[in-house]
Design a protein around this motif. Structure first.
Motif, mmCIF file in Angstrom:
data_model
loop_
_atom_site.group_PDB
_atom_site.id
_atom_site.type_symbol
_atom_site.label_atom_id
_atom_site.label_comp_id
_atom_site.label_asym_id
_atom_site.label_seq_id
_atom_site.Cartn_x
_atom_site.Cartn_y
_atom_site.Cartn_z
ATOM 1 N N ASP A 142 81.354 43.700 122.251
ATOM 2 C CA ASP A 142 81.263 42.332 121.717
ATOM 3 C C ASP A 142 82.656 41.714 121.590
ATOM 4 O OD1 ASP A 142 78.452 42.446 121.429
ATOM 5 O OD2 ASP A 142 78.646 43.452 119.505
ATOM 6 N N CYS A 143 83.634 42.520 121.165
ATOM 7 C CA CYS A 143 85.021 42.028 121.085
ATOM 8 C C CYS A 143 85.505 41.587 122.456
ATOM 9 C CB CYS A 143 85.954 43.115 120.554
ATOM 10 S SG CYS A 143 85.749 43.485 118.810
ATOM 11 N N GLU A 144 85.206 42.399 123.471
ATOM 12 C CA GLU A 144 85.661 42.087 124.830
ATOM 13 C C GLU A 144 85.024 40.795 125.343
ATOM 14 O OE1 GLU A 144 84.536 45.676 126.762
ATOM 15 O OE2 GLU A 144 86.364 46.756 126.199
ATOM 16 N N SER A 166 87.506 43.935 113.765
ATOM 17 C CA SER A 166 88.043 42.596 113.535
ATOM 18 C C SER A 166 89.529 42.549 113.861
ATOM 19 C CB SER A 166 87.802 42.149 112.088
ATOM 20 O OG SER A 166 88.332 43.093 111.178
ATOM 21 N N SER A 167 90.251 43.660 113.636
ATOM 22 C CA SER A 167 91.668 43.716 113.992
ATOM 23 C C SER A 167 91.852 43.710 115.500
ATOM 24 C CB SER A 167 92.316 44.968 113.395
ATOM 25 O OG SER A 167 92.320 44.909 111.993
ATOM 26 N N VAL A 168 90.953 44.401 116.210
ATOM 27 C CA VAL A 168 91.005 44.390 117.680
ATOM 28 C C VAL A 168 90.752 42.980 118.188
ATOM 29 C CG1 VAL A 168 89.913 45.249 119.794
ATOM 30 C CG2 VAL A 168 90.315 46.805 117.883
ATOM 31 N N LEU A 190 80.982 40.182 107.677
ATOM 32 C CA LEU A 190 81.145 40.350 109.119
ATOM 33 C C LEU A 190 81.341 39.008 109.812
ATOM 34 C CD1 LEU A 190 81.182 42.745 111.077
ATOM 35 C CD2 LEU A 190 78.780 42.273 111.569
ATOM 36 N N GLY A 191 80.609 37.988 109.367
ATOM 37 C CA GLY A 191 80.725 36.674 109.986
ATOM 38 C C GLY A 191 82.111 36.084 109.831
ATOM 39 N N ARG A 221 87.435 34.635 111.935
ATOM 40 C CA ARG A 221 88.896 34.705 111.890
ATOM 41 C C ARG A 221 89.446 35.198 113.222
ATOM 42 N NH1 ARG A 221 92.845 32.008 110.196
ATOM 43 N NH2 ARG A 221 93.546 32.339 112.311
ATOM 44 N N GLY A 222 88.786 36.203 113.808
ATOM 45 C CA GLY A 222 89.226 36.712 115.102
ATOM 46 C C GLY A 222 89.136 35.660 116.197
ATOM 47 N N LEU A 223 88.087 34.852 116.186
ATOM 48 C CA LEU A 223 87.923 33.795 117.190
ATOM 49 C C LEU A 223 88.980 32.706 117.009
ATOM 50 C CD1 LEU A 223 84.033 33.633 117.116
ATOM 51 C CD2 LEU A 223 85.417 34.279 119.096
#
Length: 812
Positions: free
Chosen positions: A136-138, A51-53, A158-159, A164-166
């Motif tokens: 998935d992050c990429e 999530s930090s990435v 996780l959701g 938050r990342g999005l």
């Protein structure tokens, strides 16, 4: 007599399996020849930090737990990009999809889990993914560049981290959840409501009590249809609705499988010499999905394989900690108030703090904390150890006092903890490991303990416990060391720059030696920063250290997720000609470029270029590098200004081209983007750039510190000038002042917020100061060369791009 080593094969290069191997290497370093198979291309990394990435707070390099050198130094054979597809339990060997066969005496299955994907109509469409690994992050990061609306299905831990990342990536995000409140498995309704309110304030939208029915769209997702007939638009759907143990391989080998791979207290399966550990394993009917229990399993398995005495694994009491953009949440044990229990609550809506303790038979059995989670580790330890809390319930609720931290026997409660109790859940570091680092390893600070054991290296939530253990075991020898730019040094950016100036240090190695780096070769955080600071301070003397740069900057092109590169030639001010366009098109066809894309900075991006083709493509293009890959000037975006636009008051194109030619190839602490708008209508978005120029009647407004990326920030007005020469003067002074005073990797938006625009105005207000800064930046620019031309013209540099034979597996 030489004792032959047994062959140990680990299937799965994740956190649980590799942690077991780490323990085994300490207990019996000479007992096994170890082979590890991993389906991903990366070495062992911290999945908790994904999530930090995604949010941009960490890079892939920063979440690596064990780099490739660790495998080499421990004589471990690592096969990356290899999925084991079959187990021959009779002849004791495994075979991968790449055809690699490995014999074993002992086999560990650590195949992890797969994300559960809802079987909805349309779930196979483009733009429907899970949130499980770095790939998935990429995908999310790439999608955010072209699309704006994301839907996350699942309001659990996780959701919310995915959502938050999005948001950080600039997307609009809706979280769909079937329950009537979020994180119901970790929080009670009161804490959940407070969390939801906080996240809504940050821009997250929630659709609760919604059952997903179908995914809409043709080839790519366009929306999500619900059972009640309503729908939500979506360019991207992320499913975060749970995980299921990956048991496919175990089934092929005839291993007993229920929900997970069934194991006993020693992590043994029903087949001799085959073990399972981690999310794929099912112990006493439970498959754990949190890291702390998996590390506890790994420690037991390591002792079993080493022949050391162990009581076996008896299961785990679990806790959850969530930190989303400043929101701290913690829960542990039975927080849902089972029959016969009583609950104590404290709620402060003003400061946003909520605490709930659940007590049964004078024992703490559950806790929920929101806003202030500093007591979480201590409460969790009390739950695990079933300590009596009789007579001190209110102290615990209102904040653990010194008395409450004492065990029932009156001694220090940290001292009373078991040696194998986990202190750092993220990295599975026990109290005993920390004690050994202090008593035998000579660690006298939290930083040294972190470097030695990795305790507090991830989320940092265990730092108070680590500090407590340091005081307990080191006593007066314990020292408080302030945090430096990385774990290799306690020195800050300003202290390092001052010492480089004072002692006239001229190389990365010299800085590390003279200033007492704890790691001889430094790390991925400090090496690039030192390389920049030296180049900034000594532009005429310092030779750039290529090995201290990341891949993109070493190859002067952006590496893509498939290993190819993108080529972005510089197109000044976004202006081109038919002849130039034709040349680019012909070269793109010649080198079979799969995609040519207009960028947000008014340039053409040639995507999918092989590394070995880069020098020849640059040679035939015969255009300067657009530096789309480095911490340099990227683009100067312009509108057509007074040249064509009826609203234009000044020549935006001419001003933009002049600025771009003035500052191209400029190295900076972070990437820098400029823009020039020909009138206050601001069509080139100058007020969200690092340096923006807006034309007004009779002059120019100069704006600074903007950002249109992850953290959107509007600019501050620096000043108003009359002439183009003044624009260049102020731009030169501002950019050089930023270069000399910002920390490495600090965008102008963060820097301006940190130091304040008024302090920058004051530093630049005197003409003689501006001219001195302008002279220094011109000295730096005079030493810069176009990297593409340099590589094209120097055979030794071209050799770095020659093709090499790459096998499907990476063995170290």
């Amino acid at each position: 007599m030489t004792v032959s080593r047994k062959k140990l094969v680990l299937v799965g290069n994740g956190m649980a399996g590799v942690r077991a191997v780490e323990h085994l290497l300490k207990l019996a370093p000479e007992a096994y020849d170890i082979t590890i198979f991993g389906a991903e291309p990366h070495p062992n990394y911290n999945r908790i930090m994904l999530s930090s990435v995604l949010a941009g707070g960490a890079s892939m390099e920063e979440i690596i737990i064990n780099d490739l050198e660790w495998y080499r130094s421990n004589n471990i054979t690592l096969h990356t990009r290899q999925t084991v597809t079959s187990i021959d339990t009779v002849n004791r060997k495994v075979v991968s999809d790449g055809g690699i066969s490995a014999p074993y005496d002992e086999l560990i299955l650590a195949t992890g889990s797969d994300p559960f994907m809802l079987p909805l109509p349309g779930a196979d469409k483009e733009g429907v993914i899970a949130f499980r690994d770095i790939k998935d992050c990429e995908i999310m990061q790439e999608t955010s560049k072209s699309y704006k609306k994301a839907v996350v299905i699942g309001g659990g831990l996780l959701g919310l981290e995915a959502a938050r990342g999005l948001l950080h990536l600039g997307m609009e995000v809706s979280v769909v959840h079937i329950h009537h409140y979020i994180m119901e498995r970790q929080l009670d309704e009161a804490a959940s409501a407070m969390l939801r309110k906080e996240l809504e304030g940050q821009g997250m939208k929630f659709l609760l009590r919604k059952q997903s029915e179908a995914i809409l769209g043709k080839k790519r997702v366009k929306g999500l249809l619900f059972a009640d007939g309503s729908m939500e638009d979506a360019d991207l759907i992320v499913m975060a609705v749970g995980i299921k143990p990956n048991v496919a391989l175990a089934k092929t080998g005839g291993i007993e499988v229920n929900r997970g791979i069934v194991v006993n207290d020693y992590m043994e399966t029903n087949i001799p010499h085959i073990f399972a550990v981690g999310e794929c394993a099912e112990h006493r009917g439970i498959a754990y999905g949190l890291v702390a229990p998996l590390y506890e399993q790994g420690a037991v398995l390591a002792k079993r394989l080493a022949g050391a005495a162990t009581e076996g694994y008896a299961g785990s009491v679990t806790s959850t900690k969530l930190k989303v953009s400043g929101v701290d949440v913690f829960s542990a044990g039975q927080f849902s108030e089972p029959e016969g229990s009583r609950a104590l609550r404290f709620q402060d809506e003003i400061d946003g703090i909520y605490k709930k303790l659940v007590i049964q038979d004078d024992t703490l059995i559950g806790a929920v904390l929101f806003g202030d989670t500093s007591d979480g580790a201590q409460l969790f330890s009390m739950i695990k150890n079933k300590e009596t809390v009789k007579g001190k319930e209110k102290e615990l609720l209102l904040g653990i006092s010194a008395d409450a931290l004492s065990s029932s026997g009156g001694g220090n409660r940290l001292e009373a903890m078991a040696e194998d109790e986990i202190i750092c859940g993220c990295n599975g570091v026990s109290k005993g490991a920390i004690a050994e680092a202090i008593q035998s390893g000579g660690c006298t600070s939290v930083g040294e303990i972190r470097s030695c054991t990795k305790a507090s290296a991830s989320c940092g939530g265990c730092k108070p416990l680590v500090e407590g253990l340091l005081q307990l075991y080191a006593g007066d020898a314990a020292v408080t060391v302030k945090e430096g730019i990385c774990g290799c040094t306690p020195m800050s950016r300003d202290e390092i720059v001052a010492e480089i100036k004072r002692m006239e240090l001229k190389s990365v190695k010299e800085v590390m030696n003279v200033l007492g780096w704890t790691q001889e070769e430094g790390c991925s955080k400090c090496r690039p920063s030192l390389n920049y600071y030296l180049g900034m301070l000594w532009p005429e003397e310092y030779m750039d250290e290529k090995e201290s740069r990341f891949t993109n900057e070493r190859y002067h092109a952006n590496i893509q997720k498939d290993g190819t590169f993108s080529v972005v030639p510089r197109i000044y001010g976004g202006i081109t000609s038919p002849a130039e366009l034709k040349k680019i098109a012909e070269i793109a066809e010649k080198f079979e470029v799969p995609m040519v894309k207009f960028t947000g900075g008014q340039r053409l991006d040639l995507l999918g270029v092989k590394k070995e083709d880069l020098p020849k493509m640059w040679e035939e293009l015969d255009m300067p590098s657009g530096h789309a890959y480095g911490k340099t000037l990227r683009t100067v975006k312009t509108c057509v200004g007074s040249t064509f636009c009826r609203f234009g008051t000044q020549d935006a194109i001419g001003m933009g081209v002049r600025l771009e030619k003035e500052f191209e190839r400029l190295n900076a602490p972070a990437k820098v983007k400029l823009a020039v708008s020909g009138c206050p209508r601001n069509c080139s978005e100058a007020t969200i750039k690092d340096f923006g120029v807006v034309a007004i009647d009779g002059g120019w407004e100069l704006h600074v510190g903007g950002n249109g990326g992850v953290h959107v920030r509007a600019t501050d007005l620096l000043c108003v000038v009359k002439t183009e020469d003044e624009v260049v003067e102020w731009a030169s002074a501002y950019l050089q002042y930023y270069r000399e005073n910002a920390a490495w990797n600090e965008r102008t938006s963060n820097w301006v917020e940190r130091v304040g625009v008024e302090s920058i105005k004051k530093a630049l207000e005197k003409p003689e100061e501006r001219l001195a800064l302008q002279k220094r930046i011109q000295t730096t620019l005079s030493r810069m060369t176009d990297p593409w031309k340099q590589i094209v013209n120097e055979p030794e540099l071209r050799k770095n791009f020659e093709p090499i034979a790459i096998a499907q597996t990476e063995t170290v």
